[in-house]
Design a protein around this motif. Structure first.
Motif: not given
Ligand code: HNI
Length: 147
Positions: A42-43, A64, A67, A92-93, A97, A99, A103, A142
């Motif tokens: 995803y990244f 991140h 974040t 969003l997720h 995304l 996701v 995960n 989430l």
């Molecule tokens: Ni997640 C972006 C919070 C789990 C993939 N994620 C975010 C953002 C937050 C966030 C906040 C930024 C949102 C924005 O830009 O407005 N993610 C969280 C939290 C959890 C979580 C609190 C769990 C505890 N994210 C996950 C998991 C995955 C994931 C498990 C994939 C395996 N998240 C992402 C991706 C982005 C993301 C991909 C965008 C990242 C980027 O900058 O491109």
């Protein structure tokens, strides 16, 4: 609505007050990418995630991590409405995304291991029970957009 006893609220506040979000976020994300390498898919914009050293030294991973912990901080501050404050993040997720919600639990588990390593014996079964409940509520919030 999730009920939190005063004792549970105190445990979460205590744990949260003692951790360094930048450090914990980074270490949890490194663990997720190393232990569950498929999460890297995803990244694609994060650059080199090819080995532990690359992941650990990747500035986007560190950023991140902050974040993610920033979002957890919001949950700690809004324990009675985690689902509400995570509605947009879930959307969003899920919708942007794509996701796999399984995960979320994996990252939550990595967070728990990092916190347990930091706290050692102070991370008692009672503390863990409350911490896991908190992360279960976060994961459910989430995932709420998916179902
Ligand atoms: Ni997640 C972006 C919070 C789990 C993939 N994620 C975010 C953002 C937050 C966030 C906040 C930024 C949102 C924005 O830009 O407005 N993610 C969280 C939290 C959890 C979580 C609190 C769990 C505890 N994210 C996950 C998991 C995955 C994931 C498990 C994939 C395996 N998240 C992402 C991706 C982005 C993301 C991909 C965008 C990242 C980027 O900058 O491109």
């Amino acid at each position: 609505m999730v009920e939190w006893s005063p004792a549970e609220r105190k445990v979460i506040a205590d744990v949260w007050g003692k951790i360094n979000p930048d450090e914990v976020g980074h270490q949890a994300l490194v663990r997720m990418f190393v232990v569950y390498p498929w999460t890297q898919r995803y990244f694609g914009t994060f650059g080199n995630l090819s080995n532990v050293a690359a992941i650990t030294g990747n500035p986007k991973v560190a950023e991140h991590g902050k974040t993610v912990l920033g979002a957890l901080d919001k949950a700690v501050k809004h324990m009675d409405d985690i689902k509400g404050i995570y509605a947009k993040l879930s959307k969003l997720h899920c919708e942007k995304l794509n996701v796999d919600p399984d995960n979320f639990k994996l990252l939550a588990d990595c967070l728990t291991i990092v916190v347990a390593l930091k706290f050692g014996n102070a991370f008692t079964p009672e503390v863990q029970a409350t911490w896991q409940k908190f992360l279960c509520v976060v994961v459910a919030a989430l995932s709420s957009r998916y179902f």
